[in-house]
Design a protein around this motif. Sequence first.
Motif, short mmCIF file in Angstrom:
data_model
loop_
_atom_site.label_atom_id
_atom_site.label_comp_id
_atom_site.label_asym_id
_atom_site.label_seq_id
_atom_site.Cartn_x
_atom_site.Cartn_y
_atom_site.Cartn_z
N LEU A 184 1.03 -1.22 -0.01
CA LEU A 184 0.21 -0.02 -0.01
C LEU A 184 0.90 1.29 0.01
O LEU A 184 1.56 1.58 0.99
N MET A 185 0.78 2.16 -1.00
CA MET A 185 1.69 3.11 -1.24
C MET A 185 0.99 4.31 -0.27
O MET A 185 -0.17 4.52 -0.27
N TYR A 186 1.90 4.96 0.43
CA TYR A 186 1.24 6.03 1.42
C TYR A 186 1.45 7.40 0.86
O TYR A 186 2.68 7.80 0.47
N ARG A 187 0.39 8.10 0.40
CA ARG A 187 0.57 9.27 -0.05
C ARG A 187 -0.25 10.33 0.62
O ARG A 187 -0.87 11.54 0.17
N GLY A 188 -0.39 10.17 1.96
CA GLY A 188 -1.02 11.04 2.96
C GLY A 188 -2.31 10.70 3.36
O GLY A 188 -3.38 11.57 3.95
N GLN A 189 -2.98 9.66 2.96
CA GLN A 189 -4.26 9.28 3.01
C GLN A 189 -4.30 8.69 4.27
O GLN A 189 -3.36 8.22 5.36
N GLU A 190 -5.71 8.45 4.90
CA GLU A 190 -5.85 8.02 6.18
C GLU A 190 -5.52 6.33 6.21
O GLU A 190 -5.83 5.65 5.31
N LEU A 191 -4.68 6.01 7.25
CA LEU A 191 -4.03 4.69 7.23
C LEU A 191 -3.92 4.58 8.72
O LEU A 191 -3.47 5.12 9.56
N THR A 192 -4.28 3.23 9.15
CA THR A 192 -4.28 2.71 10.48
C THR A 192 -3.35 1.23 10.23
O THR A 192 -3.51 0.26 9.55
N PHE A 193 -2.41 1.16 11.01
CA PHE A 193 -1.45 0.10 10.98
C PHE A 193 -2.09 -1.15 11.68
O PHE A 193 -2.80 -0.84 12.72
N ALA A 194 -1.94 -2.29 11.25
CA ALA A 194 -2.29 -3.60 11.74
C ALA A 194 -1.20 -4.42 12.04
O ALA A 194 -0.20 -4.44 11.54
N ASP A 195 -1.49 -5.64 12.97
CA ASP A 195 -0.71 -6.39 13.29
C ASP A 195 -0.29 -7.32 12.16
O ASP A 195 -1.26 -7.82 11.25
N GLY A 196 1.08 -7.58 11.75
CA GLY A 196 1.38 -7.97 10.59
C GLY A 196 2.01 -7.22 9.71
O GLY A 196 2.54 -7.65 8.71
#
Length: 205
Positions: A184-196
């Motif tokens: 998943l490319m990060y471009r400033g969008q909403e993102l929550t980290f998950a286990d794994g």
Amino acid sequence: MNVLVIGCGMVGSTLADALDAKGHDVSVIDKNSEKFDALSSSFGGFTTTGVPIDTDVLKRAGISTCDALFAVTAEDDMNIMVSQLARAAFHVPKIFVRIMDVNKGEVFENLGVNVICPTKLTVTAACAAIDEPDAGVEVNFENHTVHFSTIDVPEEFISKTPADIKYENEEVLFGVIRQSGGLLMYRGQELTFADGDKLVFAKKS
């Protein structure tokens, strides 16, 4: 240094602001004048509205005296045509072209321009991050090197966001490799980290 930036989208505006902040004389061309709103309020360079392959527009923007040109519009063909005009008609010493199409990029690398292919760089970094997460990978941009590294998401980051990370100097979050293996490319969008998750960082050195 006099620098001409073709295209004032996300890449062009960010580049123009960065070059201006470093003290370069920057001029930006875009066919849509509203795109100049993306430039920071502190931008001290020049803007020209018009089609970049129009020689009169290029002249008004100062191509005759520029030391370097960056063609970074969202259109590969436009960037290629501008670069050829800059090289053949105006003899610009340094030309950098953003080309998303990998095949086109490989062809134009042999025509006297410096090709920046985000597609190729992204694929290289992503594959290295997945195949050798502990080794990291470096990508060179002229005299700058960007180092990509991957770590397993720390337990304390689970359910957190990129804003909760304390980054090192010149470091950004490049993307997240999900447990499924997808990047998943990060471009400033909403993102929550998950286990794994695995976090991919990019750091300029």
